[in-house]
Design a protein around this motif. Structure first.
Motif, PDB file in Angstrom:
ATOM      1  N   VAL A 124      -8.431  -4.932   6.042  1.00 25.58           N
ATOM      2  CA  VAL A 124      -7.744  -5.616   7.149  1.00 25.58           C
ATOM      3  C   VAL A 124      -6.393  -4.948   7.427  1.00 25.58           C
ATOM      4  O   VAL A 124      -5.598  -4.718   6.504  1.00 25.58           O
ATOM      5  N   LEU A 125      -6.181  -4.646   8.667  1.00 22.64           N
ATOM      6  CA  LEU A 125      -4.856  -4.188   9.123  1.00 22.64           C
ATOM      7  C   LEU A 125      -4.248  -5.381   9.863  1.00 22.64           C
ATOM      8  O   LEU A 125      -4.721  -5.752  10.937  1.00 22.64           O
ATOM      9  N   LEU A 167     -13.369  -1.741   8.976  1.00 16.04           N
ATOM     10  CA  LEU A 167     -11.976  -2.049   9.338  1.00 16.04           C
ATOM     11  C   LEU A 167     -11.930  -3.237  10.295  1.00 16.04           C
ATOM     12  O   LEU A 167     -12.702  -3.294  11.257  1.00 16.04           O
ATOM     13  N   GLU A 168     -11.044  -4.158  10.017  1.00 17.45           N
ATOM     14  CA  GLU A 168     -10.808  -5.291  10.913  1.00 17.45           C
ATOM     15  C   GLU A 168      -9.313  -5.385  11.164  1.00 17.45           C
ATOM     16  O   GLU A 168      -8.521  -5.423  10.221  1.00 17.45           O
ATOM     17  N   ILE A 169      -8.951  -5.406  12.411  1.00 14.58           N
ATOM     18  CA  ILE A 169      -7.532  -5.505  12.771  1.00 14.58           C
ATOM     19  C   ILE A 169      -7.264  -6.906  13.311  1.00 14.58           C
ATOM     20  O   ILE A 169      -8.057  -7.446  14.086  1.00 14.58           O
ATOM     21  N   ILE A 170      -6.172  -7.470  12.849  1.00 17.47           N
ATOM     22  CA  ILE A 170      -5.741  -8.783  13.359  1.00 17.47           C
ATOM     23  C   ILE A 170      -4.286  -8.633  13.810  1.00 17.47           C
ATOM     24  O   ILE A 170      -3.439  -8.156  13.046  1.00 17.47           O
ATOM     25  N   THR A 221       3.430  -4.182   9.480  1.00 16.75           N
ATOM     26  CA  THR A 221       1.983  -4.055   9.274  1.00 16.75           C
ATOM     27  C   THR A 221       1.658  -4.165   7.792  1.00 16.75           C
ATOM     28  O   THR A 221       2.335  -3.558   6.962  1.00 16.75           O
ATOM     29  N   TYR A 222       0.648  -4.959   7.509  1.00 16.79           N
ATOM     30  CA  TYR A 222       0.131  -5.062   6.134  1.00 16.79           C
ATOM     31  C   TYR A 222      -1.266  -4.463   6.090  1.00 16.79           C
ATOM     32  O   TYR A 222      -2.076  -4.721   6.985  1.00 16.79           O
ATOM     33  N   LEU A 223      -1.531  -3.678   5.056  1.00 20.46           N
ATOM     34  CA  LEU A 223      -2.887  -3.189   4.814  1.00 20.46           C
ATOM     35  C   LEU A 223      -3.450  -3.966   3.632  1.00 20.46           C
ATOM     36  O   LEU A 223      -2.850  -3.998   2.552  1.00 20.46           O
ATOM     37  N   ILE A 224      -4.598  -4.574   3.872  1.00 17.39           N
ATOM     38  CA  ILE A 224      -5.225  -5.441   2.864  1.00 17.39           C
ATOM     39  C   ILE A 224      -6.583  -4.843   2.506  1.00 17.39           C
ATOM     40  O   ILE A 224      -7.372  -4.515   3.412  1.00 17.39           O
ATOM     41  N   ASP A 225      -6.832  -4.675   1.221  1.00 17.56           N
ATOM     42  CA  ASP A 225      -8.089  -4.013   0.822  1.00 17.56           C
ATOM     43  C   ASP A 225      -9.271  -4.983   0.838  1.00 17.56           C
ATOM     44  O   ASP A 225      -9.122  -6.168   1.168  1.00 17.56           O
ATOM     45  N   ILE A 235      -3.029  -7.041  -0.944  1.00 11.99           N
ATOM     46  CA  ILE A 235      -2.134  -6.262  -0.079  1.00 11.99           C
ATOM     47  C   ILE A 235      -1.847  -4.926  -0.756  1.00 11.99           C
ATOM     48  O   ILE A 235      -1.373  -4.878  -1.889  1.00 11.99           O
ATOM     49  N   ARG A 236      -2.128  -3.863  -0.032  1.00 11.42           N
ATOM     50  CA  ARG A 236      -1.925  -2.531  -0.614  1.00 11.42           C
ATOM     51  C   ARG A 236      -0.687  -1.832  -0.069  1.00 11.42           C
ATOM     52  O   ARG A 236      -0.140  -0.940  -0.693  1.00 11.42           O
ATOM     53  N   GLN A 237      -0.276  -2.241   1.128  1.00 13.31           N
ATOM     54  CA  GLN A 237       0.903  -1.580   1.708  1.00 13.31           C
ATOM     55  C   GLN A 237       1.568  -2.485   2.748  1.00 13.31           C
ATOM     56  O   GLN A 237       0.893  -3.244   3.435  1.00 13.31           O
ATOM     57  N   ARG A 238       2.907  -2.395   2.814  1.00 13.85           N
ATOM     58  CA  ARG A 238       3.660  -3.086   3.861  1.00 13.85           C
ATOM     59  C   ARG A 238       4.471  -2.034   4.601  1.00 13.85           C
ATOM     60  O   ARG A 238       5.213  -1.268   3.973  1.00 13.85           O
ATOM     61  N   LEU A 239       4.312  -1.975   5.896  1.00 13.54           N
ATOM     62  CA  LEU A 239       5.032  -0.979   6.692  1.00 13.54           C
ATOM     63  C   LEU A 239       5.883  -1.702   7.714  1.00 13.54           C
ATOM     64  O   LEU A 239       5.438  -2.674   8.320  1.00 13.54           O
TER      65      LEU A 239
END
Lengths: 188, 119
Positions: free
Chosen positions: A77-78, A108-111, A155-159, A164-168
């Motif tokens: 999830v982005l 990939l799913e973007i919200i 933006t958060y990347l969620i595996d 949560i794997r990354q916060r931008l």
């Protein structure tokens, strides 16, 4: 009997003095921390969510569909926080639409979570940018859940496990972000 | 106006505090804002500019007014410019914009300056 260098009375005395100084420094810092505690910060932005389970939220998107983050397990999830008045956000969103099309079949799913106060300009922007992923309205609750969204974009990347794997934050290097998305899709 | 200067001013000022207006979104304001500041935004929309006019209606023209947003990087903020211009048009002579280079989170909250949240 030979005495080692460390056994000399002068060095023993020095060691005792140094230890005493260290004790007083540590004690001083401890007392100072009691007298002057760090200021309380409401809504401080934090990166401490990285490596943790993404906070669950349930919202209805602009198309009337129920969006439950928990239902996205198994997907990458982005999660993008944006607003219609945020120029860098509007640069990113069309790229995300392209990624949704390209990487959607791989999971990939973007919200998109809009931090606008009013839904009207959000509807117009979603239509204009032809966003092909769900857009929900945010509020201070979801902002606080995600560590304080006090500047956009975030933006958060969620595996696939919901971690949560990354916060931008701010204007993102889209090439780098895409690489990370690809890695997460590959399970790396 | 630099954040450190405002923080110092707020620490020192007992009675004569500046008028502080947050001219971004209400969601941002509700999450975190400078204590004593009021919501008066978003400055990029006519409704926000109208709200600014309402908030300063009884303010003396020489009073120090500090406006801030921090929604986006300083050079991309859509709210500060229109509010600054409107206040000047209204005759306010002592208007300062708080320079939040990156955003409110990084340039105010993360630096440990005082914050409040809620309405």
């Amino acid at each position: 009997m030979r005495r080692g260098i460390n056994d000399s009375p002068r060095l023993r005395s020095c060691s005792r003095t140094a230890a005493a100084r260290l004790f007083f420094v540590i004690a001083g810092l401890f007392v100072a921390s009691l007298i002057c505690p760090p200021p309380l910060r409401a809504g401080a932005p934090v990166n401490s969510l990285v490596g943790k389970e993404a906070p669950r939220f349930v919202r209805t998107d602009l198309a009337g569909r129920k969006i439950d983050l928990k239902a996205y397990r198994g997907k990458v999830v982005l999660l993008n926080f944006w607003a219609t008045w945020c120029a860098p956000c509007k640069v990113e969103l069309p790229h995300f639409a392209g990624w949704q099309k390209q990487y959607g079949p791989q999971g990939l799913e973007i919200i998109a979570v809009s931090m606008d106060d009013d839904v009207t300009p959000v509807r117009a922007t979603v239509r204009k940018l032809e966003l092909n992923f769900p857009a929900v309205m945010g509020d201070e609750k979801i902002g606080s859940q995600y560590g304080g969204v006090l500047g956009l974009p975030v933006t958060y990347l969620i595996d696939r496990d919901g971690i949560i794997r990354q916060r931008l934050e701010g204007e993102t290097d889209l090439g780098e972000l895409e690489s990370t998305v690809v890695k997460l899709l590959a399970g790396k | 106006m630099e954040p450190a200067a405002l923080a110092k001013l707020l620490q020192a000022a007992s009675g004569d505090r500046p008028v502080m207006l947050q001219v971004g979104s209400h969601i941002m304001f509700a999450q975190s804002h400078i204590p004593g500041s009021v919501f008066a935004g978003p400055g990029s929309q006519s409704s926000g500019l109208h709200l600014v006019e309402t908030k300063v209606a009884s303010t003396p023209r020489s009073k120090l007014i500090v406006i801030y947003c921090g929604c986006c990087p300083w050079d991309r903020c859509p709210n500060i410019g229109p509010v600054y211009k409107r206040l000047r048009e209204l005759g306010f002579t002592n208007v300062k914009a708080l320079y939040l280079a990156d955003n409110f989170g990084n340039d105010w909250v993360a630096k440990g300056y005082p914050t409040d949240k809620g309405e």
